[in-house]
Motif scaffolding. Structure first.
Motif, PDB file in Angstrom:
ATOM      1  N   ASP A  64      -0.363  -6.765  -5.917  1.00 42.60           N
ATOM      2  CA  ASP A  64      -0.593  -5.876  -4.768  1.00 42.60           C
ATOM      3  C   ASP A  64       0.302  -6.263  -3.602  1.00 42.60           C
ATOM      4  OD1 ASP A  64      -2.399  -4.097  -5.787  1.00 42.60           O
ATOM      5  OD2 ASP A  64      -4.157  -5.078  -4.948  1.00 42.60           O
ATOM      6  N   ASP A  71       7.271  -1.814  -0.450  1.00 49.30           N
ATOM      7  CA  ASP A  71       7.116  -0.570   0.305  1.00 49.30           C
ATOM      8  C   ASP A  71       7.459  -0.775   1.775  1.00 49.30           C
ATOM      9  OD1 ASP A  71       6.354   0.678  -2.031  1.00 49.30           O
ATOM     10  OD2 ASP A  71       4.216   0.716  -1.541  1.00 49.30           O
ATOM     11  N   GLN A 103      -4.286  -0.742   4.370  1.00 50.36           N
ATOM     12  CA  GLN A 103      -5.397  -0.074   3.678  1.00 50.36           C
ATOM     13  C   GLN A 103      -4.948   0.568   2.369  1.00 50.36           C
ATOM     14  OE1 GLN A 103      -8.729   0.024   4.210  1.00 50.36           O
ATOM     15  NE2 GLN A 103      -8.306  -1.541   5.753  1.00 50.36           N
ATOM     16  N   ASN A 104      -3.678   0.883   2.256  1.00 49.13           N
ATOM     17  CA  ASN A 104      -3.155   1.471   1.022  1.00 49.13           C
ATOM     18  C   ASN A 104      -3.113   0.469  -0.126  1.00 49.13           C
ATOM     19  OD1 ASN A 104      -2.590   4.101   2.082  1.00 49.13           O
ATOM     20  ND2 ASN A 104      -0.884   3.178   3.185  1.00 49.13           N
ATOM     21  N   TYR A 105      -3.314  -0.799   0.186  1.00 51.89           N
ATOM     22  CA  TYR A 105      -3.216  -1.863  -0.813  1.00 51.89           C
ATOM     23  C   TYR A 105      -4.484  -2.695  -0.805  1.00 51.89           C
ATOM     24  CZ  TYR A 105       1.496  -0.356   0.009  1.00 51.89           C
ATOM     25  OH  TYR A 105       2.598   0.427   0.173  1.00 51.89           O
ATOM     26  N   SER A 106      -5.622  -2.050  -0.835  1.00 53.53           N
ATOM     27  CA  SER A 106      -6.888  -2.746  -0.633  1.00 53.53           C
ATOM     28  C   SER A 106      -7.432  -3.447  -1.868  1.00 53.53           C
ATOM     29  CB  SER A 106      -7.934  -1.777  -0.090  1.00 53.53           C
ATOM     30  OG  SER A 106      -8.167  -0.753  -1.025  1.00 53.53           O
TER      31      SER A 106
END
Length: 137
Positions: A64, A71, A103-106
């Protein structure tokens, strides 16, 4: 040291990965660092600040985290190429931006797990039904 995709890993590499984590994650990290080093100074400074923050509050596991940092490099490379001002990237509240980004990689966020663990422990201590029984049935 690279064994190729079809060749089995030696015992040494297997042991090394048990101790240090997957070697591919480390390669991805090095590629990310090389990419950010190529950014213009102001973008590089912003990425380093964001990276420092994410080291504490971002995803905890290698896969993650590696995806998130790749990114991040993509975002800043594109922003630098387009000439997007730093403030336009972050907006008025840099913390809010970074939190939304993270938050996109929680999936691997240790802090989320710890928050859930704390909430559950307090509910149990207070004698409240946490719904744990329903999930274990």
């Amino acid at each position: 040291m690279d064994t190729g995709s079809n060749e089995p890993k030696s015992r040494y590499l297997q042991y090394l990965e048990v101790v240090t984590g997957p070697l591919e994650d480390k390669r991805r990290w090095r590629r990310y660092k090389a990419r950010t080093k190529q950014l213009p100074e102001s973008y590089r400074t912003a990425v380093e600040a964001m990276e420092r923050y994410l080291m504490h509050f971002g995803p905890g596991d290698g896969a993650d985290a590696a995806s998130m940092y790749e990114d991040l490099a993509d975002l800043f490379e594109q922003s630098a190429a387009d000439g997007t001002p730093i403030r336009e990237i972050f907006g008025e509240d840099p913390v809010e931006f970074v939190e939304a980004f993270a938050q996109n990689y929680s999936a691997g966020r240790w802090i989320s797990r710890e928050r859930e663990r704390l909430t559950s422990a307090i509910e149990r201590a207070a004698g409240e039904d946490t719904g744990e029984e329903e999930r274990t049935v």
